[in-house]
Design an enzyme around this catalytic site. Structure first.
Site, PDB file in Angstrom:
ATOM      1  N   ASP A 150       0.860  -1.293   0.184  1.00  0.00           N
ATOM      2  CA  ASP A 150      -0.046  -0.219   0.093  1.00  0.00           C
ATOM      3  C   ASP A 150       0.950   1.258  -0.023  1.00  0.00           C
ATOM      4  O   ASP A 150       2.176   1.219  -0.012  1.00  0.00           O
ATOM      5  CB  ASP A 150      -0.936  -0.183   1.284  1.00  0.00           C
ATOM      6  CG  ASP A 150      -2.205   0.472   0.922  1.00  0.00           C
ATOM      7  OD1 ASP A 150      -2.456   1.432   0.089  1.00  0.00           O
ATOM      8  OD2 ASP A 150      -3.336   0.137   1.659  1.00  0.00           O
ATOM      9  N   ASP A 220      -9.628   3.479  -3.968  1.00  0.00           N
ATOM     10  CA  ASP A 220     -10.457   2.172  -3.325  1.00  0.00           C
ATOM     11  C   ASP A 220     -11.809   2.461  -4.154  1.00  0.00           C
ATOM     12  O   ASP A 220     -12.498   3.266  -4.513  1.00  0.00           O
ATOM     13  CB  ASP A 220     -10.831   2.294  -1.762  1.00  0.00           C
ATOM     14  CG  ASP A 220      -9.225   1.994  -1.213  1.00  0.00           C
ATOM     15  OD1 ASP A 220      -8.393   2.182  -2.032  1.00  0.00           O
ATOM     16  OD2 ASP A 220      -9.373   1.793   0.070  1.00  0.00           O
TER      17      ASP A 220
END
Ligand SMILES: *[C@@H]1O[C@H](CO)[C@@H](O)[C@H](O)[C@H]1NC(C)=O
Ligand SMILES: *[C@@H]1O[C@H](CO)[C@@H](O)[C@H](O)[C@H]1NC(C)=O
Ligand SMILES: *[C@@H]1O[C@H](CO)[C@@H](O)[C@H](O)[C@H]1NC(C)=O
Ligand SMILES: *[C@@H]1O[C@H](CO)[C@@H](O)[C@H](O)[C@H]1NC(C)=O
Length: 402
Positions: A150, A220
């Site tokens: 991430d 996202d």
């Protein structure tokens, strides 16, 4: 002098990277499950991992190709130990990670974990910045098969670094390089699938294949139809970068989201499949409804996603159809398969009758074709197909030469 210097810098910038990730993994899009959309931090546990592995077998998902059980953020303790190592949270992993990975391997499945390129993960657990090689050695020891990386708390012009930096101090590529090199360095010991999660920054699709096996193309998926539309619309514009070994990652599936209707779940699954995204389930398999099970077990659609050609579908514009609008689901999609063409028809903005003449479909042309629609099971042949489609629903049609 000035021009000699800029030539030199240009030359340096264009030097080929030392290592490229060519690990033989991800020849077709990854299929699996991730803990995040199930219950965020609470699902990052041995219990969820092992329950899901059992469900992969008992629900027939393993036989359909779902293989990876991936644990997302929050699996470790909040700080590294005295040796600078990541430590599995003992309340979530009472016996540690390795026995869980071993058990999952014994079932013929694979086990994945999550990390971060910055100082901390998005939920505030230790990140891997300047611990890359040591963390990969740990993954090798535990038997980890997949590593999602991430982009939180990474180098930023703002100080202190925020969780999500809007003014990055450089290219995300810079902070994904040490982890890529560590994974390549460990490849002889353990071959780890590398999933880049830099949220589509720095046109990652143009360099992702040298770094990883898949790369997130956007922010996202929040589990609502607007997210599905936003991400699909981005995928349509960069379809050409997906190929065996490296695929655009449209983000984890949200089949099971309370914010999606059944029609929307079908469209979500169908679009992710035909654009060759990894298919990563994000729901609790302990209480999955039959309707949802039918969507994620649709073998015809899975076979399209797993077609060995590995080329993503994109939008096409039949005569008279309006142009695609950014952020909306366009009605007409098509992509090549090793043995035909897939057409996707989406009632993305309005219910109605959607018709295409095969003449107008890229990869087809004049002539008579045989087709099968994968959600209804309808088959037919001719020079066109036509479906009445309810709002936000989709039809996925495989077309072969008659
Ligand atoms: C740190 O954690 C690693 C694995 O999580 C373990 O192997 C090591 O023994 C630990 N070191 C100390 C000093 O606790
Ligand atoms: C499944 O169980 C979880 C946890 O108990 C719950 O939050 C969720 O709403 C349930 N889902 C369905 C489809 O029943
Ligand atoms: C599809 O287009 C071809 C070529 O224009 C035409 O011959 C055929 O009749 C069309 N099919 C339908 C069902 O309209
Ligand atoms: C093709 O069309 C003919 C005539 O309508 C029909 O008899 C045949 O069953 C069709 N084939 C398929 C595969 O649908």
């Amino acid at each position: 002098m000035k021009s000699a210097l800029s030539t030199l810098f240009l030359g340096l910038a264009q030097l080929p990277i030392g290592e490229s990730l060519d690990n033989g993994l991800g020849r077709t899009p990854l299929m699996g499950w991730s803990s995040w959309n199930v219950a965020q931090c609470n699902a990052a546990s041995a219990k969820y991992a092992l329950d899901t592995a059992n469900k992969f077998v008992s629900l027939g998902l393993k036989d359909l190709g779902y293989q990876y059980i991936n644990i997302d953020d929050c699996w470790s303790t909040k700080s590294r130990n005295a040796s600078g190592k990541l430590v599995p949270d003992p309340s979530k992993w009472p016996d540690g990670i390795k026995p869980v990975a071993d058990k999952i391997h014994s079932m013929g499945l694979k086990f994945g974990l999550y990390g971060d390129a910055g100082q901390m993960t998005c939920a505030g657990y230790p990140g891997s910045e300047s611990h890359e090689a040591s963390d990969v050695a740990q993954l090798v020891e535990w038997g980890v098969d997949f590593w999602k990386f991430d982009n939180c708390y990474t180098p930023c012009l703002d100080n202190p670094r925020p969780q999500t930096c809007s003014r990055p101090a450089g290219s995300t590529k810079t902070w994904y390089t040490p982890m890529r090199d560590a994974i390549v360095g460990a490849q002889k010991l353990r071959n780890i699938y590398f999933n880049l999660c830099n949220w589509g920054r720095d046109n990652v699709w143009t360099w992702g294949a040298q770094y990883g096996n898949s790369w997130r193309i956007s922010e996202d998926n929040w589990g609502d139809f607007a997210s599905v539309a936003r991400i699909a619309s981005i995928a349509a514009g960069i379809y050409q970068y997906s190929a065996p070994g490296g695929f655009n990652d449209l983000d984890m599936l949200y089949i099971g989201s309370p914010k999606l209707t059944t029609n929307e779940e079908r469209l979500h699954f169908g679009l992710w499949a035909i654009t060759k995204s990894p298919l990563v389930l994000g729901l609790d398999l302990d209480n999955i409804s039959d309707t949802r099970l039918a969507i994620i077990r649709n073998k015809g659609i899975i076979d399209i996603n797993q077609d060995p050609l590995g080329k993503a579908a994109t939008t096409f514009r039949p005569p008279g159809a309006p142009a695609p609008v950014s952020g909306q689901v366009y009605p007409y999609w098509a992509g090549p398969l090793s043995d035909g063409v897939v057409i996707g028809l989406c009632a993305g903005t309005a219910a109605g009758t959607y018709t295409v003449n095969f003449t107008d479909v890229p990869g087809l042309g004049a002539g008579t074709y045989t087709w099968k629609e994968m959600y209804t099971g309808q088959t037919g042949n001719g020079t066109s197909v036509s479906f009445n489609i309810d709002l936000h629903d989709m039809r996925v049609i495989k077309v072969t030469k008659a």
